[in-house]
Design an enzyme around this catalytic site. Structure first.
Site, mmCIF file in Angstrom:
data_model
loop_
_atom_site.group_PDB
_atom_site.id
_atom_site.type_symbol
_atom_site.label_atom_id
_atom_site.label_comp_id
_atom_site.label_asym_id
_atom_site.label_seq_id
_atom_site.Cartn_x
_atom_site.Cartn_y
_atom_site.Cartn_z
ATOM 1 N N HIS A 169 -3.647 -0.895 -35.518
ATOM 2 C CA HIS A 169 -5.076 -1.127 -35.730
ATOM 3 C C HIS A 169 -5.706 0.023 -36.510
ATOM 4 O O HIS A 169 -5.257 1.165 -36.413
ATOM 5 C CB HIS A 169 -5.799 -1.254 -34.376
ATOM 6 C CG HIS A 169 -5.541 -2.537 -33.670
ATOM 7 N ND1 HIS A 169 -4.993 -2.607 -32.411
ATOM 8 C CD2 HIS A 169 -5.769 -3.823 -34.044
ATOM 9 C CE1 HIS A 169 -4.898 -3.881 -32.037
ATOM 10 N NE2 HIS A 169 -5.355 -4.636 -33.010
ATOM 11 N N CYS A 257 -9.007 0.935 -26.826
ATOM 12 C CA CYS A 257 -8.805 -0.487 -26.560
ATOM 13 C C CYS A 257 -8.972 -0.866 -25.090
ATOM 14 O O CYS A 257 -9.073 -2.042 -24.766
ATOM 15 C CB CYS A 257 -7.441 -0.921 -27.069
ATOM 16 S SG CYS A 257 -6.103 0.153 -26.561
#
Ligand code: CIR
Length: 265
Positions: A169, A257
């Site tokens: 990511h 996250c």
């Protein structure tokens, strides 16, 4: 007018790790994940958020979704609203519908959905004025265009970047330290996505995995095991809280996250 909106938070939503998280997506080799240890580390992470002044809500585990502990990928919160995303991994698609009712209860009538493409929240770095979105294996152009109107209506300039090859990511490689300061790996810093308006602090040698830290109110929460990063941040005046998220890392997860952070004031 929006000063600090990217790191001033009153609330965070988390989801407890499910037993099934041992089946989560992972590119790591090595021993299997220890679910009990993950739960302890998750609890300590939650305490760190509280120490930073955030009220936390931990949702029950979802056995059907092994990666659902990584709540950041299913929604994006800003300005008292939430946009429910479309995670790019097929096994994670259903996480969006699972988190939506909880966001609706916290932000009634302020929850919307993207209707096409794919976006993982881990690919979005919100600064105060800019929303940097990294195209990746999980986030595509259709998803970015579906999300763009919500961000622009809140005054963000959407800046489409590219998550480095081999990096899960965009935020695996960068984080916001304050409204004008970004912490990034040398590889991402060199790519030039952030433009002139930001000071970029690079991760120290050998500590690129520290890039996925989180600024929460007056604290920076940092992964355990990065002493040079800690020293660097403290020398810059940041108040650092260190947490161990070693079990999340076995599933390619980092710090950002594990929570959805937002302000309801
Ligand atoms: C996945 O591959 O989707 C999970 N195992 C890890 C997700 C981590 N999320 C993030 O960095 N934003």
């Amino acid at each position: 007018m929006n000063k600090g909106r990217s790191f001033r938070f009153t609330h965070a939503v988390l989801r407890a790790p499910a037993d099934s998280c041992i089946d989560g997506i992972s590119t790591q080799s090595g021993p299997p994940l220890d679910v009990e240890r993950f739960r302890e580390q998750h609890g300590a992470y939650c305490e760190a958020l509280k120490a930073a002044g955030v009220r936390t809500e931990v949702l029950p585990p979802l056995e059907s979704y092994p990666d659902s502990v990584f709540v950041e990928d299913a929604a994006l919160c800003f300005d008292g609203r939430a946009v429910v995303l479309r995670p790019g991994a097929p096994s994670r698609a259903g996480e969006a519908a699972e988190i939506a009712p909880h966001l609706e209860s916290l932000m009634p009538d302020h929850v919307s959905f993207i209707d096409r493409g794919h976006v993982d929240g881990g690919d979005i770095l919100l600064a105060d004025d800019d929303a940097f979105i990294g195209l990746s294996a999980r986030t595509n152009g259709d998803g970015v265009e579906a999300l763009r109107p919500a961000l622009e209506s809140s005054g963000y300039t959407v800046r489409v970047a590219r998550t480095p090859d081999g990096v899960l990511h965009f935020k695996s490689d960068c984080a916001l330290l304050d409204e004008r300061t970004i912490f990034a790996t040398p590889a991402l810093a060199a790519a030039g996505w952030f433009g002139q308006g930001y000071e970029i602090i690079e991760t120290p040698a050998g500590e690129s995995a520290a890039a996925n830290l989180i600024r929460v109110n007056d604290h920076v929460i940092l992964r355990d095991g990065f002493p040079r990063t800690r020293e660097l941040l403290e020398s810059r005046g940041y108040r650092v809280i260190v947490v161990d998220v070693g079990e999340a890392a076995r599933l390619d997860g980092g710090l950002s996250c594990i929570s959805l952070r937002f302000s309801l004031d």
